[in-house]
Design an enzyme around this catalytic site. Structure first.
Site, mmCIF file in Angstrom:
data_model
loop_
_atom_site.group_PDB
_atom_site.id
_atom_site.type_symbol
_atom_site.label_atom_id
_atom_site.label_comp_id
_atom_site.label_asym_id
_atom_site.label_seq_id
_atom_site.Cartn_x
_atom_site.Cartn_y
_atom_site.Cartn_z
ATOM 1 N N LYS A 152 0.846 -1.201 0.000
ATOM 2 C CA LYS A 152 0.000 0.000 0.000
ATOM 3 C C LYS A 152 0.879 1.249 0.000
ATOM 4 O O LYS A 152 1.922 1.281 0.665
ATOM 5 C CB LYS A 152 -0.897 -0.040 1.244
ATOM 6 C CG LYS A 152 -1.916 1.102 1.343
ATOM 7 C CD LYS A 152 -2.798 0.884 2.567
ATOM 8 C CE LYS A 152 -3.824 1.990 2.759
ATOM 9 N NZ LYS A 152 -4.708 1.733 3.913
ATOM 10 N N SER B 285 -9.542 1.770 3.017
ATOM 11 C CA SER B 285 -8.671 2.501 2.122
ATOM 12 C C SER B 285 -7.656 1.638 1.375
ATOM 13 O O SER B 285 -7.059 2.119 0.409
ATOM 14 C CB SER B 285 -7.936 3.590 2.899
ATOM 15 O OG SER B 285 -7.121 3.022 3.901
ATOM 16 N N SER C 114 -9.618 -0.585 7.255
ATOM 17 C CA SER C 114 -9.095 -0.461 5.891
ATOM 18 C C SER C 114 -8.433 -1.693 5.308
ATOM 19 O O SER C 114 -8.146 -1.712 4.111
ATOM 20 C CB SER C 114 -8.126 0.713 5.805
ATOM 21 O OG SER C 114 -8.853 1.904 5.674
HETATM 22 N N1 GLN Z 1 -12.684 4.116 6.493
HETATM 23 C C1 GLN Z 1 -12.134 4.498 7.760
HETATM 24 C C2 GLN Z 1 -11.782 5.954 7.751
HETATM 25 O O1 GLN Z 1 -11.980 6.567 6.762
HETATM 26 C C3 GLN Z 1 -10.959 3.653 8.094
HETATM 27 C C4 GLN Z 1 -9.763 4.010 7.310
HETATM 28 C C5 GLN Z 1 -8.598 3.156 7.670
HETATM 29 O O2 GLN Z 1 -8.745 2.133 8.330
HETATM 30 N N2 GLN Z 1 -7.420 3.605 7.288
HETATM 31 O O3 GLN Z 1 -11.327 6.488 8.702
#
Ligand code: GLN
Length: 472
Positions: free
Chosen positions: A75, A150, A174
């Protein structure tokens, strides 16, 4: 020679026995990166470095690691010495990290070959991989749909068979949510289970690096390779973790309530029956209120984000806006230009959360609420050894469907933030699906450092059909 993707464990074994050439493996992965450019899953390929490494491995005569020759993707918010690390933000376009993250270094020590970086929501904020500065990633099961986020690029790449293993990061879901929406396995380890050195910080008391793969075994293998204390991250691995899923043989499983009519209900019931048939006892578990948890997560993660992202000011890292007359103007212009809308929104939110007297701020209240949630989860684990429920409310949504509605986007994490708030390990694995249906994921949660339980139960379920074939 065309290499058909197989589990990482098998590939590495074949490389160690001299039956597979790591150069062919890497060439195969690089060719698939090109061929599946339509998915937008990969922001940058590290072809020259990956080829050089494969050639080095081919010449190697000594012992080879458990991931020998396995092509992996990382990532884009995890630092790699090769190529760039941009967090899919304009702020870091062109940024080169000084070193590999500890997790990446450990994967490479085990023989894995990093072939490139995957698309993510900007700085990891999002649930759809649509806020990436370079453009969105798409779901290989239906390209009009999001891969989740994400870590959407990592999940899409594994689901499309580009690589057998990829790294994601999980702050509020994410790794697990995109794994669910793309039909792959995703593990969020215990907070501190894997070193965060070299993971660009979003919310430090939540952030964890986690592996995504096509099989439970591969995810377990990657976790074992990366886990454990790192002197460069004081929060890492201060307790012994258990990754050996052969040693745990079951106990009492708590089934969390699923909304009536949820498309996940049949999968959760089927999983409960499977574990029951394997001799585990199952009972109903009542989780802390998911909506309250979501708001506590948002408040605390945004507060930490606003502080962590203060370092992007045009002075040391990445973008520096031109033409500023003084330092304040430099900060303002750089941040206005470098950050996308969602990042700016959360910085504002986090700043508001932190405002006020230290012991009467929203932050103090949210911290107290978090402690209550941690206690509640602790009580549940006095009764149950594992919790089982859905990873999401439903399958992948359409690109654009939630982008203009932040609250709808945040609600995508309703089932994943609890484990994040309490620092618990959790895994998402694919529910059995009819051919052509969109993937759905179920989630298991365990107490701190009991990844062995997650992996053991996940393996049982996998054998009982909780896996989907990749899209063709
Ligand atoms: N979707 C969640 C957020 O926007 C989690 C994102 C993540 O785990 N990096 O905060």
């Amino acid at each position: 020679m065309r290499i058909v993707p197989r589990p990482a464990r098998h590939l590495a074994e074949a490389v160690r026995r001299g039956r597979l050439d790591p150069v062919d493996l890497v060439e195969g992965a690089l060719a698939r990166v090109e061929r599946r450019a339509d998915l937008g899953a990969v922001v940058e390929s590290h072809a020259p470095q990956a080829r050089a490494e494969a050639r080095r491995l081919r010449r190697r005569t000594g012992r080879m690691g458990p991931l020998a020759g396995v092509p992996v993707l990382v990532k884009d918010n995890v630092c790699t010495r090769a190529g760039h690390t941009t967090c899919c933000s304009r702020m870091l376009a062109g940024y080169r990290a000084p070193d590999d993250a500890t997790a990446v270094a450990r994967l490479r020590d085990a023989g894995a070959i990093v072939v490139g970086k995957t698309t993510c929501d900007e700085f990891g904020l999002g649930s759809s991989t649509e806020t990436a500065w370079q453009g969105p990633a798409r779901n290989p099961h239906d390209p009009s749909r999001v891969p989740g986020g994400s870590s959407g690029g990592s999940a899409a790449a594994v689901a499309a068979g580009i690589v057998p293993l990829a790294l994601g990061s999980d702050t509020g879901g994410s790794v697990r949510q995109p794994a669910a929406l793309c039909g792959v396995v995703g593990l969020k380890p215990t907070w501190g289970g894997i070193s965060r050195r070299g993971l660009v910080a979003f919310a430090s008391s939540f952030d964890q690096i986690g592996p995504l793969g096509a099989t439970v075994d591969d995810v377990a293998l990657a976790f074992r390779v990366m886990a454990g204390p790192d002197p460069a991250d004081a929060t890492s691995g201060d307790r012994p973790f258990r990754a050996d899923h052969a040693t745990w043989s079951g106990g009492r499983i708590g089934i969390v309530d699923v909304e009536p009519g949820s498309p996940l209900a049949p999968a959760v019931e089927q999983a409960a029956r499977t574990l029951g048939a394997a001799g585990m006892s199952v009972g109903r578990a009542r989780l802390p209120d998911p909506h309250r948890s979501l708001f506590v997560y948002l408040a605390l993660s945004a507060a930490e984000l606003s502080s962590n992202l203060a370092r992007f000011d045009g002075v040391r890292y990445g973008l520096r806006a031109a033409g500023a007359k003084d330092l304040d103007a430099l900060y303002r212009r750089t941040r206005a230009r470098g950050f996308g809308a969602e990042v700016r929104r959360r910085i504002l939110l986090g700043t508001a959360v932190l405002a006020g007297p230290p012991d009467a701020s929203r932050h103090a209240r949210a911290r107290a609420a978090r402690r209550a949630i941690v206690r509640e989860m602790g009580r549940l684990f006095e009764t149950f050894e594992l919790l089982l429920g859905p990873t999401t409310d439903g399958p992948a949504f359409l690109l654009g469907e939630r982008l203009a509605d932040p609250l709808a986007m945040y609600a995508s994490d309703a089932h994943t933030v609890l484990a994040s708030l309490a620092g618990l390990p959790a895994i998402s694995l694919p529910a059995p699906a009819r051919a052509g249906a969109l993937p759905l994921g179920i989630q298991l949660m365990a107490p701190w450092n009991r990844e062995d339980r997650l992996l053991a139960a996940a393996r049982l379920l996998e054998e009982a059909g909780f896996r989907v074939e990749g899209p063709r």
